[in-house]
Design a protein around this motif. Structure first.
Motif, PDB file in Angstrom:
ATOM      1  N   GLN A 265       3.111   3.833 -36.482  1.00 27.19           N
ATOM      2  CA  GLN A 265       2.735   5.102 -35.875  1.00 27.19           C
ATOM      3  C   GLN A 265       2.962   6.290 -36.808  1.00 27.19           C
ATOM      4  O   GLN A 265       2.675   7.427 -36.465  1.00 27.19           O
ATOM      5  N   GLY A 266       3.474   6.021 -38.008  1.00 25.44           N
ATOM      6  CA  GLY A 266       3.794   7.123 -38.905  1.00 25.44           C
ATOM      7  C   GLY A 266       2.590   7.779 -39.542  1.00 25.44           C
ATOM      8  O   GLY A 266       2.619   8.969 -39.871  1.00 25.44           O
ATOM      9  N   PRO A 269       0.051   9.583 -35.737  1.00 24.88           N
ATOM     10  CA  PRO A 269       0.695   9.299 -34.446  1.00 24.88           C
ATOM     11  C   PRO A 269      -0.221   9.429 -33.238  1.00 24.88           C
ATOM     12  O   PRO A 269      -0.184   8.591 -32.339  1.00 24.88           O
ATOM     13  N   SER A 270      -1.037  10.468 -33.196  1.00 23.43           N
ATOM     14  CA  SER A 270      -1.883  10.675 -32.012  1.00 23.43           C
ATOM     15  C   SER A 270      -2.951   9.603 -31.901  1.00 23.43           C
ATOM     16  O   SER A 270      -3.212   9.085 -30.801  1.00 23.43           O
ATOM     17  N   GLY A 284       3.399   1.228 -30.633  1.00 27.21           N
ATOM     18  CA  GLY A 284       3.473   1.953 -31.888  1.00 27.21           C
ATOM     19  C   GLY A 284       4.791   1.621 -32.569  1.00 27.21           C
ATOM     20  O   GLY A 284       5.827   1.512 -31.913  1.00 27.21           O
ATOM     21  N   LEU A 286       7.820   2.463 -35.302  1.00 30.71           N
ATOM     22  CA  LEU A 286       8.464   3.559 -36.026  1.00 30.71           C
ATOM     23  C   LEU A 286       9.664   3.025 -36.801  1.00 30.71           C
ATOM     24  O   LEU A 286      10.588   2.441 -36.223  1.00 30.71           O
ATOM     25  N   VAL A 303       6.593   2.202 -27.584  1.00 29.11           N
ATOM     26  CA  VAL A 303       7.003   2.375 -28.976  1.00 29.11           C
ATOM     27  C   VAL A 303       8.136   1.398 -29.265  1.00 29.11           C
ATOM     28  O   VAL A 303       9.013   1.184 -28.426  1.00 29.11           O
TER      29      VAL A 303
END
Length: 415
Positions: A265-266, A269-270, A284, A286, A303
């Protein structure tokens, strides 16, 4: 003239603010202990030279890993080393190049340095000069300095340090700090041979009934790997590659019946959050530092927070133990998969403030070409949330039914 001092930060500090690094245009940048610095922050600092008419970049560091940091930069330079001239025969000797043959260890006397020409004792400090191995390189100077040239270190000191490093299992420190050489243990990297040991001679399937798991390192392009679980610990790769859009990723996930996925997700992100929301079973991913030992699955936010070193350690050991298999060699295997899977090395970095030593996986070869390594690690993580492959379940059911089937009585004839 103005001089600015900025703390780049050690590996694993990329999440800290970049504002102090990005705010000032300069003509010269000096990196002290380059190999200990976070690569992303080094890249940002180098961009401070973009507006200069006479940019100059200098890196100082004890080398750590082959093809990383100053070792990589030195290999791209004119590669200067210090040569000593022998008083006896006028031959020139580079102690770094000839170690350990440059040291004589007589039985009843202290060790001493040897001339590479006449093999008599080399008296350092008679005469010496820097000599470039690649004089054709005009715009990149590199200097190799080790303790073999130190005026405070004798040949006896070097031999004693080598013996002590061998006894204590600290050869990496000896090579890095005493000899000024990059060094890596075999277990600190994935090799081509280790990857080939996981090969199975099958062609890539066009689809799969699943359930499958998928890992994605998004960017330009998006890199992915798809797997199925064979046992509680073993998995099998059924797809790998790169695509240019999230729509293509969605189509691949559908074709291979992906029920669990992890996407970094880095990068965006959106966009990743939208993809995850639209695909059940996806999360996602991280990275939250190198020291974290567990993976936290936030089911509400979809996440998973991962310790980078821990996840890459697990993926490394999975390959070493042959708990994952890859389908047969093809063009993508040779040109992309192998280079990206072998482009990370495990480094141990000592914090100069508190003396603590932390491990981190770093990119080598001067290019961040490790996307498939991360996608593969994400696929491994996603595999923990899917059941066994349907074909494996069917085979297990058949084997179970066969073992529990009633045995037919032997036939007999009654007279």
């Amino acid at each position: 003239t103005a001089i600015y001092f900025r703390a780049i930060g050690q590996k694993g500090s990329a999440s800290r603010s970049l504002s102090p690094i990005k705010s000032i245009p300069v003509d010269r940048v000096y990196f002290d202990e380059r190999d200990e610095m976070d690569d992303a922050r080094v890249d940002e600092a180098e961009h401070r030279l973009d507006g200069s008419l006479c940019p100059e970049l200098t890196s100082f560091s004890t080398p750590t890993l082959p093809d990383y940091g100053v070792d990589y930069e030195y290999k791209q330079s004119d590669q200067r080393s210090w040569l000593w001239k022998c008083e006896a025969c006028n031959a020139w000797t580079c102690l770094e190049d000839t170690y350990p043959d440059c040291i004589a260890e007589p039985r009843n006397a202290d060790p001493y340095y040897l001339c590479s020409g006449c093999r008599n004792e080399l008296r350092r400090f008679f005469k010496g000069e820097w000599v470039a191995r690649r004089p054709e390189v005009k715009d990149h100077r590199g200097y190799w300095v080790s303790q073999l040239c130190s005026p405070t270190k004798t040949a006896l000191d070097i031999v004693a340090e080598s013996v002590l490093a061998t006894k204590r299992g600290r050869m990496r420190a000896f090579y890095n700090q005493t000899l000024g050489r990059a060094f890596a243990e075999v277990e600190d990297q994935i090799t081509v041979q280790q990857l080939e040991a996981c090969l199975r001679e099958e062609t890539r399937p066009l689809n799969h009934e699943g359930p499958c798991a998928m890992g994605v390192d998004p960017g330009k392009p998006h890199w992915y790997e798809v797997r199925v679980r064979l046992t509680d610990t073993d998995s099998q790769q059924v797809a790998r590659g790169r695509v240019d859009s999230y729509e293509e990723l969605s189509a691949i996930a559908k074709r291979f019946n992906v029920e669990s996925g992890v996407m970094d997700q880095g990068y965006d992100p959106s966009a990743v959050a939208r993809f995850v929301d639209a695909h059940p079973g996806w999360y996602g991913g991280l990275y939250v530092g190198s020291k974290k030992t567990d993976h936290d699955w936030d089911h509400a936010e979809k996440v998973v927070k991962m310790g980078r070193t821990r996840l890459l350690d697990d993926a490394h050991h999975e390959i070493i133990a042959k708990r994952v298999s890859f389908y047969a060699r093809d063009e993508f295997w040779h040109e992309q998969f192998v280079p990206q899977m072998t482009n990370l090395k495990r480094a141990t970095i000592e914090n100069r403030v508190n003396g603590q030593r932390d491990a981190a996986w770093v990119v080598t070869g001067g290019k961040k070409n490790d996307h498939l390594r991360h996608a593969s690690a994400y696929a491994m993580l996603a595999c923990s949330r899917v059941g066994l492959s349907k074909s494996v379940v069917r085979a297990n059911n058949r084997a179970s039914a066969s073992s529990h089937a009633p045995r037919r009585p032997n036939s007999a004839m009654v007279m």
